[in-house]
Design a protein around this motif. Structure first.
Motif, PDB file in Angstrom:
ATOM      1  N   CYS A 134       0.490  -1.262  -0.084  1.00 24.77           N
ATOM      2  CA  CYS A 134       0.051  -0.159   0.290  1.00 24.77           C
ATOM      3  C   CYS A 134       1.127   1.384   0.196  1.00 24.77           C
ATOM      4  CB  CYS A 134      -1.011  -0.273   0.838  1.00 24.77           C
ATOM      5  SG  CYS A 134      -0.171   0.056   2.702  1.00 24.77           S
ATOM      6  N   ILE A 135       0.413   1.980  -1.325  1.00 22.53           N
ATOM      7  CA  ILE A 135       1.200   3.203  -1.326  1.00 22.53           C
ATOM      8  C   ILE A 135       0.415   4.633   0.166  1.00 22.53           C
ATOM      9  CG2 ILE A 135       1.556   5.305  -2.408  1.00 22.53           C
ATOM     10  CD1 ILE A 135       1.150   4.103  -4.748  1.00 22.53           C
ATOM     11  N   THR A 136       1.785   4.637   1.276  1.00 20.00           N
ATOM     12  CA  THR A 136       1.191   5.494   2.214  1.00 20.00           C
ATOM     13  C   THR A 136       1.064   6.885   1.786  1.00 20.00           C
ATOM     14  OG1 THR A 136       3.494   5.558   3.462  1.00 20.00           O
ATOM     15  CG2 THR A 136       2.347   3.900   4.095  1.00 20.00           C
ATOM     16  N   ARG A 137       0.543   6.958   3.014  1.00 18.51           N
ATOM     17  CA  ARG A 137      -0.650   6.689   3.514  1.00 18.51           C
ATOM     18  C   ARG A 137      -1.943   6.809   3.365  1.00 18.51           C
ATOM     19  NH1 ARG A 137       0.051  12.698   6.783  1.00 18.51           N
ATOM     20  NH2 ARG A 137      -0.320  13.606   4.505  1.00 18.51           N
ATOM     21  N   GLY A 138      -2.410   6.977   1.953  1.00 16.79           N
ATOM     22  CA  GLY A 138      -4.115   7.190   1.836  1.00 16.79           C
ATOM     23  C   GLY A 138      -4.145   5.714   1.261  1.00 16.79           C
ATOM     24  N   GLY A 139      -3.501   4.694   0.720  1.00 16.61           N
ATOM     25  CA  GLY A 139      -3.730   3.676   0.507  1.00 16.61           C
ATOM     26  C   GLY A 139      -3.795   2.614   1.529  1.00 16.61           C
ATOM     27  N   VAL A 157      -2.241  -0.718  -3.174  1.00 19.68           N
ATOM     28  CA  VAL A 157      -3.432   0.072  -3.407  1.00 19.68           C
ATOM     29  C   VAL A 157      -3.053   1.203  -2.670  1.00 19.68           C
ATOM     30  CG1 VAL A 157      -5.013  -0.710  -2.069  1.00 19.68           C
ATOM     31  CG2 VAL A 157      -3.837  -2.467  -2.647  1.00 19.68           C
ATOM     32  N   ASP A 158      -3.549   2.114  -3.706  1.00 21.02           N
ATOM     33  CA  ASP A 158      -3.720   3.768  -3.153  1.00 21.02           C
ATOM     34  C   ASP A 158      -5.453   3.726  -3.107  1.00 21.02           C
ATOM     35  OD1 ASP A 158      -3.010   5.718  -2.439  1.00 21.02           O
ATOM     36  OD2 ASP A 158      -1.190   6.070  -4.193  1.00 21.02           O
ATOM     37  N   ASP A 159      -5.565   5.055  -2.188  1.00 17.82           N
ATOM     38  CA  ASP A 159      -7.177   5.424  -2.264  1.00 17.82           C
ATOM     39  C   ASP A 159      -6.739   6.389  -3.704  1.00 17.82           C
ATOM     40  OD1 ASP A 159      -5.190   8.274  -2.088  1.00 17.82           O
ATOM     41  OD2 ASP A 159      -5.665   8.709   0.055  1.00 17.82           O
ATOM     42  N   LEU A 160      -6.442   7.142  -4.511  1.00 19.01           N
ATOM     43  CA  LEU A 160      -6.683   7.917  -5.229  1.00 19.01           C
ATOM     44  C   LEU A 160      -5.695   7.884  -6.474  1.00 19.01           C
ATOM     45  CD1 LEU A 160      -5.670  10.862  -5.986  1.00 19.01           C
ATOM     46  CD2 LEU A 160      -7.329  11.255  -3.569  1.00 19.01           C
TER      47      LEU A 160
HETATM   48 MG   LIG Z   1      -1.268   8.540  -1.300  1.00 19.31          MG
END
Ligand SMILES: [Mg+2]
Ligand SMILES: O=P(O)(O)OC[C@H]1O[C@H](OP(=O)(O)OP(=O)(O)O)[C@H](O)[C@@H]1O
Ligand code: HPA
Length: 165
Positions: free
Chosen positions: A38-43, A97-100
Motif C-alpha cells: 500500500c502506498i502510504t498514507r492514503g493507501g 493499493v492507493d486511495d486515488l
Molecule cells: Mg497518497
C-alpha cells in the motif's frame, strides 16, 4: 496549482462500499495476489479493507510524500522502500493499493519499482487513469476528493452561490 473548485466528499460509509466494490472487481480477475503493497498514507485504509475481503495477509508499504501543502504537489520523497522479496521478480503477483490517482505521478513512480504488479485504487482523475489497472469511480481533473479522515462537519455553500440554502 490551487485547490480545484468542485468538491467530491466521501463519507466513511461510501468509502467502505467503494473499497468492497474494488475488492469484488479484483476477486473477479482470478489472480492469486501474494501480497499487498500500500502506498502510504492514503493507501493504508483501502488496503485494510481489501486484505480482509481477499484474505491477503502479507502487507508491505511504500512510503512516499509529494503533496507537501494541501493541493500543491512537489518532488517525490521516498521515505521507505518495498521489501526486496516483493520487488525481486518485478512485483509479479503483487497488488498495489492507493486511495486515488490524480496526476498519476505517484503510481508511475511506484510502477518503476514494481513493473509487473497490479495497480488498484478507488478514485481516479483522467490524467492518472493510464497508470492504474483497476479503479472504481472516475471524477474530473478539476475536482478535489475529500476523504473522511480529513473532514469535520461544517456549513456547505449551495452549489449555485449567492443564496443560503
Ligand atoms: Mg497518497
Ligand atoms: O496521482 P498523484 O498526483 O501523484 O496523486 C495521488 C497521490 O496523492 C495522495 O497522496 P499524498 O502524496 O498527498 O500523501 P498521503 O497519502 O500521505 O496523503 C494520494 O493518496 C495519492 O497517493
Ligand atoms: O483530490 C485529492 N484529494 C485528496 N488528496 C489528493 N491528493 C491528490 N489529489 C487529491
Amino acid at each position: 496549482m490551487s485547490l480545484p473548485d468542485k468538491a467530491f466528499p466521501v463519507s466513511w460509509d461510501q468509502f467502505h462500499r467503494d473499497a468492497r466494490a474494488l475488492a469484488w472487481r479484483l476477486a473477479g480477475l482470478n489472480s492469486e495476489f501474494k501480497a499487498i503493497v500500500c502506498i502510504t498514507r492514503g493507501g493504508l485504509v483501502p488496503a485494510a479493507i481489501i486484505s480482509r475481503e481477499l484474505n491477503i495477509r502479507l502487507i508491505d508499504t511504500v512510503c512516499v510524500a509529494s503533496y507537501h501543502d494541501y493541493a500543491n504537489q512537489g518532488e517525490m520523497n521516498l521515505l521507505k522502500s518495498i521489501a526486496p522479496e516483493l520487488t525481486a521478480d518485478g512485483g509479479e503477483g503483487v497488488l498495489v493499493v492507493d486511495d486515488l490517482t490524480d496526476t498519476g505521478k505517484t503510481a508511475a513512480e511506484v510502477r518503476t519499482m514494481l513493473p509487473k504488479a497490479h495497480f488498484a485504487c478507488l478514485y481516479a482523475k483522467p490524467k492518472g487513469v493510464p497508470t492504474i489497472d483497476t479503479f472504481i469511480t472516475e471524477v474530473s481533473q478539476d475536482t478535489w476528493i475529500y476523504f473522511p479522515w480529513d473532514m469535520g462537519f461544517t456549513y456547505q455553500e449551495p452549489i449555485a452561490k449567492g443564496h443560503r440554502g
